[in-house]
Design an enzyme around this catalytic site. Sequence first.
Site, PDB file in Angstrom:
ATOM      1  N   TRP A 131      -2.962   4.956  -6.347  1.00 28.05           N
ATOM      2  CA  TRP A 131      -3.288   4.493  -4.986  1.00 28.05           C
ATOM      3  C   TRP A 131      -3.893   3.095  -4.950  1.00 28.05           C
ATOM      4  O   TRP A 131      -3.555   2.281  -4.102  1.00 28.05           O
ATOM      5  CB  TRP A 131      -4.256   5.476  -4.330  1.00 28.05           C
ATOM      6  CG  TRP A 131      -4.592   5.130  -2.900  1.00 28.05           C
ATOM      7  CD1 TRP A 131      -5.661   4.418  -2.445  1.00 28.05           C
ATOM      8  CD2 TRP A 131      -3.830   5.471  -1.738  1.00 28.05           C
ATOM      9  NE1 TRP A 131      -5.632   4.306  -1.086  1.00 28.05           N
ATOM     10  CE2 TRP A 131      -4.503   4.945  -0.621  1.00 28.05           C
ATOM     11  CE3 TRP A 131      -2.638   6.172  -1.547  1.00 28.05           C
ATOM     12  CZ2 TRP A 131      -4.031   5.108   0.680  1.00 28.05           C
ATOM     13  CZ3 TRP A 131      -2.161   6.335  -0.251  1.00 28.05           C
ATOM     14  CH2 TRP A 131      -2.848   5.801   0.849  1.00 28.05           C
ATOM     15  N   GLY A 132      -4.828   2.812  -5.833  1.00 30.42           N
ATOM     16  CA  GLY A 132      -5.577   1.567  -5.749  1.00 30.42           C
ATOM     17  C   GLY A 132      -6.716   1.711  -4.755  1.00 30.42           C
ATOM     18  O   GLY A 132      -7.510   2.632  -4.852  1.00 30.42           O
ATOM     19  N   PHE A 150     -11.412   4.243 -10.016  1.00 32.41           N
ATOM     20  CA  PHE A 150     -10.070   3.689  -9.928  1.00 32.41           C
ATOM     21  C   PHE A 150      -9.063   4.833  -9.832  1.00 32.41           C
ATOM     22  O   PHE A 150      -9.044   5.739 -10.665  1.00 32.41           O
ATOM     23  CB  PHE A 150      -9.786   2.834 -11.156  1.00 32.41           C
ATOM     24  CG  PHE A 150      -8.433   2.166 -11.134  1.00 32.41           C
ATOM     25  CD1 PHE A 150      -8.082   1.330 -10.084  1.00 32.41           C
ATOM     26  CD2 PHE A 150      -7.517   2.371 -12.155  1.00 32.41           C
ATOM     27  CE1 PHE A 150      -6.843   0.707 -10.057  1.00 32.41           C
ATOM     28  CE2 PHE A 150      -6.282   1.751 -12.139  1.00 32.41           C
ATOM     29  CZ  PHE A 150      -5.945   0.914 -11.090  1.00 32.41           C
ATOM     30  N   VAL A 151      -8.238   4.792  -8.793  1.00 30.72           N
ATOM     31  CA  VAL A 151      -7.183   5.778  -8.599  1.00 30.72           C
ATOM     32  C   VAL A 151      -5.856   5.067  -8.841  1.00 30.72           C
ATOM     33  O   VAL A 151      -5.349   4.372  -7.955  1.00 30.72           O
ATOM     34  CB  VAL A 151      -7.224   6.367  -7.166  1.00 30.72           C
ATOM     35  CG1 VAL A 151      -6.165   7.455  -7.005  1.00 30.72           C
ATOM     36  CG2 VAL A 151      -8.611   6.912  -6.843  1.00 30.72           C
ATOM     37  N   PRO A 152      -5.302   5.187 -10.060  1.00 32.76           N
ATOM     38  CA  PRO A 152      -4.148   4.360 -10.443  1.00 32.76           C
ATOM     39  C   PRO A 152      -2.981   4.390  -9.465  1.00 32.76           C
ATOM     40  O   PRO A 152      -2.405   3.349  -9.147  1.00 32.76           O
ATOM     41  CB  PRO A 152      -3.753   4.941 -11.803  1.00 32.76           C
ATOM     42  CG  PRO A 152      -5.021   5.512 -12.339  1.00 32.76           C
ATOM     43  CD  PRO A 152      -5.747   6.066 -11.154  1.00 32.76           C
ATOM     44  N   HIS A 209       3.804 -10.329  -2.275  1.00 33.20           N
ATOM     45  CA  HIS A 209       2.620 -10.376  -1.410  1.00 33.20           C
ATOM     46  C   HIS A 209       1.391  -9.848  -2.153  1.00 33.20           C
ATOM     47  O   HIS A 209       1.474  -8.846  -2.860  1.00 33.20           O
ATOM     48  CB  HIS A 209       2.860  -9.538  -0.157  1.00 33.20           C
ATOM     49  CG  HIS A 209       1.925  -9.836   0.970  1.00 33.20           C
ATOM     50  ND1 HIS A 209       0.592  -9.474   0.950  1.00 33.20           N
ATOM     51  CD2 HIS A 209       2.126 -10.467   2.153  1.00 33.20           C
ATOM     52  CE1 HIS A 209       0.024  -9.865   2.078  1.00 33.20           C
ATOM     53  NE2 HIS A 209       0.933 -10.467   2.824  1.00 33.20           N
ATOM     54  N   GLY A 243     -15.677   6.675   0.058  1.00 28.11           N
ATOM     55  CA  GLY A 243     -14.931   7.174  -1.083  1.00 28.11           C
ATOM     56  C   GLY A 243     -15.577   6.843  -2.405  1.00 28.11           C
ATOM     57  O   GLY A 243     -16.605   6.154  -2.470  1.00 28.11           O
ATOM     58  N   PRO A 244     -14.977   7.301  -3.507  1.00 24.64           N
ATOM     59  CA  PRO A 244     -15.566   7.140  -4.835  1.00 24.64           C
ATOM     60  C   PRO A 244     -15.395   5.729  -5.400  1.00 24.64           C
ATOM     61  O   PRO A 244     -14.431   5.034  -5.079  1.00 24.64           O
ATOM     62  CB  PRO A 244     -14.773   8.144  -5.676  1.00 24.64           C
ATOM     63  CG  PRO A 244     -13.429   8.189  -5.006  1.00 24.64           C
ATOM     64  CD  PRO A 244     -13.704   8.050  -3.540  1.00 24.64           C
ATOM     65  N   SER A 245     -16.357   5.334  -6.242  1.00 22.95           N
ATOM     66  CA  SER A 245     -16.235   4.051  -6.948  1.00 22.95           C
ATOM     67  C   SER A 245     -15.428   4.265  -8.222  1.00 22.95           C
ATOM     68  O   SER A 245     -15.846   3.912  -9.321  1.00 22.95           O
ATOM     69  CB  SER A 245     -17.626   3.499  -7.282  1.00 22.95           C
ATOM     70  OG  SER A 245     -18.337   3.207  -6.123  1.00 22.95           O
TER      71      SER A 245
END
Length: 542
Positions: free
Chosen positions: A171-172, A167-169, A82, A163-165
Amino acid sequence: MAKIIECVPNFSEGRDKAVVEAVAAAVRETPGATLLDVDAGESTNRTVYTFVGSPSAVVEAALAAARVAYARIDMTKHKGAHPRMGALDVCPFIPVSGVTVEECVGVSKIFALRLAKELSVPVYLYGAASSRDYRRTMPQIRAGEYEGLRDKLRQEEWSPDFGPSEFVPRWGATVTGVRKFLVAYNINLLSTKEQAHRIALNLREQGRGPNQPGRLRCCQAIGWYLEEHNLAQISINLTDFDVTPIHIAYEEAKKDAGDMKVAVTGSEVVGLVPLAALLQAAEYYIAKEGLFILEEEQKVHLAINRLGLNALSPFNPKTRIIEYCVGGVGAGQLGRGSVEELVKGVAARTPAPGGGSVAATVAALGAALGAMVGQMTYGKRQWEGLDATMRRLIPPLHKAATDLIPAIDADTAAFNAYMEANKLPQNTEEERKKRTAAVKEATEQTIQVPLSLLTTQDTTWEPLTQMAVVGNINCRSDIQVGARCLEAGAWGAYYNVLVNLDNVEDAETRKAYRSQAEVLMERAKKGCQAVLQAVDKRASSS
């Protein structure tokens, strides 16, 4: 009517049963939230949770589930069939009853703000909550998926709504917003798969293509065959049942099936359905067949019968209608209790239940007396010439009586909520802000509940006055008592509005609420006098 919102978060984990259950447990343990379904997919590596509750409860449940996901899902290791872009991929809020799309938009934004702040993750808004056309749908926002998210976040046009711009690996990113309730609905045909699909193409909005659209908006449909039942079905998704109700889809399918000389043998709802969807169908068949049905239970029974919802398996309203599953319909504890319990509760050394609950009780009884007089007139040979008139006058009185019962509990609940809000701590700036917001919201409810009572009783005066003119003259004292009860209920609601206005800081808001209450109270006084004068006139001439 209780405010009920459905939340259907999709988490990017469908294989690890321990994680799937931990997320489910977080929802179950949230007060006021009811988990209805957990659908885990191994190939998609994705689990869809369905739960319902009050606006505040669904936010808390979604946040609780997100905390578990943040600790236990790692998107750097995720693979699945998906499309996805985050551990909590999408979290839609869906109005079910007593709540508008606009209110759900506010709920989704509160959730987005709190999620972004607590976990420091990017959150996008979609659907009715989005304000940008190029990022309104899930496919638009999810394009590039998780793998393309790092680059996407660097683009100004794709900066998150909250939230921040960054990338939170692990979480996404998360997408949240509002969509209407989707009703999964199948119509049974004694036909071939191909015949069912031909009808589906005629009905569905996209039809056979851009140049051959179908007849029904907000309708997706295909035809298939059920080997286990030896029949075909038109499988339909109604993405907005207010635009295309269930009964319209059913009746349109019957037209096409009739043209093809194909038998329709009922239908089925897949999963749960809002009460409103079945009541829409009931009202349609009541009007179509010239029926006279007042009770909600009988209307639901009629809808089930006319749509053939029991054809393939039993349709139990208690387990298939969302509001019935979570107890969101009808009276609360006070309304369901005995008269003795209510009277003793009011007489007790507690501030609630108090005048507001008493006002709702009295007003409900007043409207009920009006409906009773109509029932004592309707269907009797002596007044059979009035049957058509009674069919018109009884329903609004019966509806008012029924609608006022939940207000008995609503007034007490609003008062209790206000008192609890005032007890919230004020030690930090954050706590003070939270308390101020809670007090403001609770104050609003203490005013809206009695205003709603005033508005509901206002609908009774015209039919009750006409009932006084033509109804069963032997019941004239019941009409008089009913009128006085409604007026007393109005006074009680009016006084409750005034006393709670003391807690409203804004002068213009106080003025607007007072004016609204005064207009409705004046109408109640005039309405009561009109009813009493009509009864007196008949009594003196008989």
